[in-house]
Design a protein around this motif. Sequence first.
Motif, short mmCIF file in Angstrom:
data_model
loop_
_atom_site.label_atom_id
_atom_site.label_comp_id
_atom_site.label_asym_id
_atom_site.label_seq_id
_atom_site.Cartn_x
_atom_site.Cartn_y
_atom_site.Cartn_z
N ASP A 105 0.63 -1.26 -0.13
CA ASP A 105 0.10 0.16 -0.04
C ASP A 105 0.98 1.32 -0.07
O ASP A 105 0.44 2.44 0.06
CB ASP A 105 -1.07 0.10 1.35
N LEU A 106 2.35 1.01 -0.07
CA LEU A 106 2.91 2.22 -0.08
C LEU A 106 3.08 2.94 -1.35
O LEU A 106 3.63 3.94 -1.41
CB LEU A 106 4.51 1.88 0.46
N ARG A 107 2.65 2.42 -2.47
CA ARG A 107 2.68 2.97 -3.62
C ARG A 107 2.12 4.31 -3.59
O ARG A 107 0.79 4.34 -3.05
CB ARG A 107 2.09 1.96 -4.82
N GLY A 108 2.80 5.57 -3.99
CA GLY A 108 2.08 6.56 -4.26
C GLY A 108 2.24 7.41 -2.87
O GLY A 108 1.79 8.84 -2.94
N ARG A 109 2.60 6.87 -2.01
CA ARG A 109 2.93 7.75 -0.59
C ARG A 109 4.41 8.14 -0.58
O ARG A 109 5.35 7.49 -0.89
CB ARG A 109 2.53 6.80 0.54
N SER A 110 4.60 9.12 0.39
CA SER A 110 6.09 9.64 0.47
C SER A 110 6.52 8.75 1.57
O SER A 110 6.08 8.62 2.54
CB SER A 110 6.23 11.01 0.82
N TRP A 131 15.77 -2.86 -1.53
CA TRP A 131 15.19 -4.28 -1.48
C TRP A 131 13.58 -3.84 -1.45
O TRP A 131 12.61 -4.56 -2.27
CB TRP A 131 15.43 -4.76 -0.09
N LEU A 132 13.27 -2.99 -0.52
CA LEU A 132 11.72 -2.59 -0.68
C LEU A 132 11.36 -1.78 -1.73
O LEU A 132 10.25 -2.41 -2.24
CB LEU A 132 11.54 -1.41 0.55
N LYS A 133 11.91 -1.13 -2.35
CA LYS A 133 11.84 -0.67 -3.91
C LYS A 133 11.43 -1.56 -4.75
O LYS A 133 10.59 -1.35 -5.74
CB LYS A 133 12.66 0.65 -4.31
N GLY A 134 12.29 -2.33 -4.81
CA GLY A 134 12.38 -3.69 -5.69
C GLY A 134 11.13 -4.69 -5.57
O GLY A 134 10.40 -5.08 -6.61
N LYS A 135 11.08 -5.01 -4.51
CA LYS A 135 9.92 -5.92 -4.15
C LYS A 135 8.74 -5.55 -4.13
O LYS A 135 7.68 -6.05 -4.81
CB LYS A 135 10.10 -6.29 -2.80
N TYR A 136 8.19 -3.98 -4.10
CA TYR A 136 7.09 -3.65 -4.04
C TYR A 136 6.93 -2.39 -5.33
O TYR A 136 5.66 -1.77 -5.27
CB TYR A 136 6.53 -3.07 -2.94
N LYS A 137 7.78 -2.55 -6.17
CA LYS A 137 7.82 -1.55 -7.26
C LYS A 137 7.45 -0.04 -6.97
O LYS A 137 6.58 0.35 -7.44
CB LYS A 137 6.54 -2.28 -8.23
#
Length: 327
Positions: free
Chosen positions: A126-131, A145-151
Amino acid sequence: MKPRLLRRLFGLAAIATFFCSASAFALDKVVFLTSWYAQAEHGGFYQAVATGLYKKYGLDVQIRMGGPQVNGMQILTSGQADFLMGYDLQVLKSVEQGVPVTTVGASMQADPQGMMTHEDVKSLADLRGRSVLVSTSGRTTWWPWLKGKYKLDEAQSRVYTFNLQPFLADPKSAQQAYASSELFSADKAGVKTHFFLFADDGYPPYGTTIVAMDKTVKDKPDLVARFVRASMEGWKSYLADPAPANALIKHDNPNMHDDQLAYGLEKLKQFRMITGGDAATLGIGVMTDARWKQTRDFMVSAGLLKADVDWKRAYTTQFVKDLKVMP
């Protein structure tokens, strides 16, 4: 038996007793440098000092606090510390750069790093689109890691300066956190949050490791073994009764209070950071080749480590594989 022979035997016994007593008190001096100010995440080491576990194993241990301006690896390699509270990614990168350091034990089976969000966020997806507030060190560790896993998009990231105000002011923000510190502060401020431990989603590094110079491992294996064992017994003791360690933690860090220490210990137990994973069956402090390979593979895939690095030089299991300090 002749009196003269008896006197001689008694004299030899007295000399032997003197040297045994002297050796019993000739403790090996050890300096252990932590990664931050004293807190519950360091409890096992302080417990081993407070309860005499280090002395039991012939060690006189001085714990020195790290902090934001402390270069722990530099202090270790310059000989100002014997052991360092380390981090797998840091050690693997050091090995790539030719620094002769080795991880000899892992206090935590899970890195305590995670993400604190506002209560409307139900998962890390659910972090997509949030700062997302990310520290400088986070950009070369968990963020790829986080950026890659959750695009996630790089443009989402904002600088985290260890100040909670931007998060508290923006209901659409999320930030890096330890469950025992930032989450505690948010709770105290009356803000409802959710916390997601990265390890629960597959982030592979261990937490609160013990790092030594290769030379120490080679030349003083007995000292390393004693320090590792006493430290892991300290962790087992801390989970059972934290009072002795907490007194020393508060002495070193007067900003650390009873309520936060209790909160920190609760989170260590809740997430089974010390006793979960392989530690549940193999003992506190254990490390495995498989876990280290997962960390190495992540770093290579994220461009954080060269593929040809001899990653097995970053650790040794010789001091923990048969330790069996069971939870």
